[in-house]
Design an enzyme around this catalytic site. Structure first.
Site, PDB file in Angstrom:
ATOM      1  N   TYR A 136      -5.128  18.673  -9.728  1.00 42.71           N
ATOM      2  CA  TYR A 136      -5.599  17.522  -8.941  1.00 42.71           C
ATOM      3  C   TYR A 136      -6.626  16.722  -9.746  1.00 42.71           C
ATOM      4  O   TYR A 136      -6.557  15.494  -9.819  1.00 42.71           O
ATOM      5  CB  TYR A 136      -6.201  18.009  -7.619  1.00 42.71           C
ATOM      6  N   ILE A 157       0.860  -1.191   0.000  1.00 44.19           N
ATOM      7  CA  ILE A 157       0.000   0.000   0.000  1.00 44.19           C
ATOM      8  C   ILE A 157       0.893   1.237   0.000  1.00 44.19           C
ATOM      9  O   ILE A 157       1.769   1.369   0.868  1.00 44.19           O
ATOM     10  CB  ILE A 157      -0.890   0.029   1.261  1.00 44.19           C
ATOM     11  N   THR A 158       0.669   2.137  -0.919  1.00 44.54           N
ATOM     12  CA  THR A 158       1.465   3.370  -0.889  1.00 44.54           C
ATOM     13  C   THR A 158       0.792   4.377   0.051  1.00 44.54           C
ATOM     14  O   THR A 158      -0.439   4.487   0.084  1.00 44.54           O
ATOM     15  CB  THR A 158       1.628   3.985  -2.298  1.00 44.54           C
ATOM     16  N   GLY A 159       1.647   5.087   0.805  1.00 45.67           N
ATOM     17  CA  GLY A 159       1.135   6.166   1.650  1.00 45.67           C
ATOM     18  C   GLY A 159       0.194   5.699   2.741  1.00 45.67           C
ATOM     19  O   GLY A 159      -0.983   6.078   2.769  1.00 45.67           O
ATOM     20  N   SER A 172      -0.834   7.886   7.011  1.00 49.39           N
ATOM     21  CA  SER A 172      -1.984   8.639   7.533  1.00 49.39           C
ATOM     22  C   SER A 172      -3.225   8.322   6.708  1.00 49.39           C
ATOM     23  O   SER A 172      -3.158   7.587   5.715  1.00 49.39           O
ATOM     24  CB  SER A 172      -1.700  10.151   7.541  1.00 49.39           C
ATOM     25  N   GLY A 173      -4.345   8.843   7.153  1.00 48.72           N
ATOM     26  CA  GLY A 173      -5.587   8.832   6.392  1.00 48.72           C
ATOM     27  C   GLY A 173      -6.092   7.469   5.940  1.00 48.72           C
ATOM     28  O   GLY A 173      -6.046   6.467   6.667  1.00 48.72           O
TER      29      GLY A 173
HETATM   30  N1  LIG Z   1      -9.504  12.698   1.701  1.00 52.61           N
HETATM   31  C1  LIG Z   1     -10.405  12.774   0.730  1.00 52.61           C
HETATM   32  O1  LIG Z   1     -11.473  13.388   0.870  1.00 52.61           O
HETATM   33  C2  LIG Z   1     -10.146  12.094  -0.577  1.00 52.61           C
HETATM   34  C3  LIG Z   1     -11.156  12.132  -1.535  1.00 52.61           C
HETATM   35  C4  LIG Z   1     -10.939  11.509  -2.755  1.00 52.61           C
HETATM   36  C5  LIG Z   1      -9.746  10.871  -3.000  1.00 52.61           C
HETATM   37  N2  LIG Z   1      -8.766  10.856  -2.048  1.00 52.61           N
HETATM   38  C6  LIG Z   1      -7.508  10.150  -2.361  1.00 52.61           C
HETATM   39  O2  LIG Z   1      -7.226   9.271  -1.298  1.00 52.61           O
HETATM   40  C7  LIG Z   1      -5.826   8.974  -1.300  1.00 52.61           C
HETATM   41  C8  LIG Z   1      -5.298   8.986   0.120  1.00 52.61           C
HETATM   42  O3  LIG Z   1      -5.333  10.304   0.600  1.00 52.61           O
HETATM   43  P1  LIG Z   1      -5.790  10.696   2.077  1.00 52.61           P
HETATM   44  O4  LIG Z   1      -7.041  11.448   1.943  1.00 52.61           O
HETATM   45  O5  LIG Z   1      -5.744   9.538   2.979  1.00 52.61           O
HETATM   46  O6  LIG Z   1      -4.649  11.764   2.427  1.00 52.61           O
HETATM   47  P2  LIG Z   1      -3.478  11.797   3.524  1.00 52.61           P
HETATM   48  O7  LIG Z   1      -4.012  11.576   4.881  1.00 52.61           O
HETATM   49  O8  LIG Z   1      -2.767  13.059   3.237  1.00 52.61           O
HETATM   50  O9  LIG Z   1      -2.560  10.556   3.135  1.00 52.61           O
HETATM   51  C9  LIG Z   1      -1.735  10.600   1.988  1.00 52.61           C
HETATM   52  C10 LIG Z   1      -0.622   9.599   2.126  1.00 52.61           C
HETATM   53  O10 LIG Z   1       0.233   9.739   0.983  1.00 52.61           O
HETATM   54  C11 LIG Z   1       1.559  10.001   1.413  1.00 52.61           C
HETATM   55  N3  LIG Z   1       2.264  10.879   0.468  1.00 52.61           N
HETATM   56  C12 LIG Z   1       1.852  12.081  -0.011  1.00 52.61           C
HETATM   57  N4  LIG Z   1       2.800  12.608  -0.825  1.00 52.61           N
HETATM   58  C13 LIG Z   1       3.830  11.728  -0.834  1.00 52.61           C
HETATM   59  C14 LIG Z   1       5.096  11.705  -1.464  1.00 52.61           C
HETATM   60  N5  LIG Z   1       5.527  12.721  -2.229  1.00 52.61           N
HETATM   61  N6  LIG Z   1       5.903  10.636  -1.242  1.00 52.61           N
HETATM   62  C15 LIG Z   1       5.506   9.629  -0.448  1.00 52.61           C
HETATM   63  N7  LIG Z   1       4.318   9.585   0.189  1.00 52.61           N
HETATM   64  C16 LIG Z   1       3.496  10.627  -0.007  1.00 52.61           C
HETATM   65  C17 LIG Z   1       1.408  10.683   2.764  1.00 52.61           C
HETATM   66  O11 LIG Z   1       2.606  10.595   3.489  1.00 52.61           O
HETATM   67  P3  LIG Z   1       2.931  11.593   4.730  1.00 52.61           P
HETATM   68  O12 LIG Z   1       2.235  10.995   5.926  1.00 52.61           O
HETATM   69  O13 LIG Z   1       4.409  11.567   4.834  1.00 52.61           O
HETATM   70  O14 LIG Z   1       2.372  12.937   4.363  1.00 52.61           O
HETATM   71  C18 LIG Z   1       0.263   9.858   3.355  1.00 52.61           C
HETATM   72  O15 LIG Z   1       0.730   8.640   3.862  1.00 52.61           O
HETATM   73  C19 LIG Z   1      -5.196  10.008  -2.235  1.00 52.61           C
HETATM   74  O16 LIG Z   1      -4.884   9.407  -3.470  1.00 52.61           O
HETATM   75  C20 LIG Z   1      -6.284  11.038  -2.430  1.00 52.61           C
HETATM   76  O17 LIG Z   1      -6.180  11.705  -3.668  1.00 52.61           O
HETATM   77  C21 LIG Z   1      -8.951  11.456  -0.842  1.00 52.61           C
END
Ligand SMILES: NC(=O)c1ccc[n+]([C@@H]2O[C@H](COP(=O)([O-])OP(=O)(O)OC[C@H]3O[C@@H](n4cnc5c(N)ncnc54)[C@H](OP(=O)(O)O)[C@@H]3O)[C@@H](O)[C@H]2O)c1
Length: 298
Positions: free
Chosen positions: A176, A21-23, A26-27
């Site tokens: 985005y 799993i990438t990333g 968090s979240g």
């Molecule tokens: N939240 C929403 O409402 C929502 C809605 C639609 C789609 N999404 C999608 O859901 C996915 C997960 O996002 P999330 O909402 O859970 O956000 P998040 O809490 O910000 O988690 C993002 C994850 O990606 C990692 N990451 C970001 N940039 C990176 C980089 N340059 N290199 C390595 N790791 C990196 C972060 O690492 P760090 O912990 O080091 O920052 C974190 O582990 C994303 O693809 C997002 O586009 C989210």
């Protein structure tokens, strides 16, 4: 009935499966990793920050009571880092059953990676494109296997081929939306190329989720996520479903929301657009793609 990412009757369901799993620091990714860990999978995740990776690994191990949790350092905006991470993964695990391209970023202002590529495009699209292609042979060899990409209901517009990195006029939302459209186009084209291999490729839209994604947004955007966003646990439901459910084992090339197939934009279903994006992505990642010993997916 509330749908949960994990219930006790799912215990052991993923035993013997290796998931990457990438990333997951968090979240949505973190909750996905936790649920799969509780289901008995070997869970490997990427982290750009080693300290955060260690903390997350220890927390997932403790809560899931699963020792098979590991992380690999990876800065997803760097193509060489993605390549190194895949090399380490291959050396250590030699097999992969579920790849979840989860990590994503929202950039308020135009930022370029160490490769000189606009960050949203690099992290949200090129990193999953490269990582998937570098690990595909492992998945094919150990099939059945599943590839999952986390897209968004915000996917939209088209691919701005004249200026895919928004060099002339950067707009955070357009960058985005384009990257999330690219996630769907990638999955559609990948799924077509994987026909008959036993490897499926699907994407999903998690809905609005209160995560760290909005950290770079303006104050209003951050508050909006906080107030109206679902919990990260709820946000991970469809990722976990696609990774583990027997119901989806034969489905490929689809986009899901709330565990159901949904229709996505007209552009995201355009095969010519998907092929053109694939070619462009190959050009960007050429140096790192497997050539001789690797795959020929053309
Ligand atoms: N939240 C929403 O409402 C929502 C809605 C639609 C789609 N999404 C999608 O859901 C996915 C997960 O996002 P999330 O909402 O859970 O956000 P998040 O809490 O910000 O988690 C993002 C994850 O990606 C990692 N990451 C970001 N940039 C990176 C980089 N340059 N290199 C390595 N790791 C990196 C972060 O690492 P760090 O912990 O080091 O920052 C974190 O582990 C994303 O693809 C997002 O586009 C989210």
């Amino acid at each position: 009935m509330t749908v949960r990412t994990y219930d006790d009757d799912m215990a052991g369901m993923m035993r013997g499966k290796i998931c990457l799993i990438t990333g997951a620091t968090s979240g949505i990714g973190r909750e996905t990793a936790l649920a799969l860990g509780r289901m008995g999978a070997t869970v490997v995740f990427t982290a750009r920050n080693v300290e955060k990776g260690e903390t997350t690994r220890d927390q997932i191990m403790a809560v899931s009571k699963n020792e098979m949790v590991d992380f690999l350092e990876c800065e997803l905006s760097s193509l060489s880092s993605v390549h190194d991470c895949c090399t380490k993964f291959r050396e250590k695990y030699g097999g992969l059953h579920v790849l979840i391209n989860n990590a994503g970023t929202w950039e308020k202002e135009r930022k370029v990676s160490e490769d000189g590529i606009e960050n949203t495009f690099a992290v949200n699209h090129l990193a999953p494109f490269l990582m998937t292609n570098l690990l595909l042979d492992l998945m094919e060899r150990g099939s059945p296997a599943r590839i999952i990409s986390v897209s968004s209901g915000l996917h939209g517009g088209t691919v701005n081929f004249d200026d895919v990195e928004f060099k002339t006029k950067f707009n955070a939302m357009r960058a985005y939306r384009q990257s999330k459209l690219a996630n769907i186009l990638f999955i559609k084209e990948l799924s077509r190329r994987l026909t008959g291999t036993g490897v499926t490729a699907n994407c999903l839209m998690p809905g609005l989720v209160a995560t760290g994604l909005s950290r770079n947004a303006r104050a209003f955007g951050r508050a909006f996520f906080r107030v109206f966003g679902a919990s990260p646990e709820k946000g991970a439901v469809t990722s976990v479903y696609l990774a583990s459910s027997p119901e989806t084992s034969d489905i490929s090339g689809q986009c899901f929301r709330k565990r159901k197939v949904v229709t996505t934009s007209k552009e995201s279903n355009d095969p010519a657009l998907a092929r053109r994006l694939w070619k462009l992505s190959e050009n960007y990642t050429q140096r790192w793609l497997p050539h001789e010993e690797g795959l020929d997916l053309s």
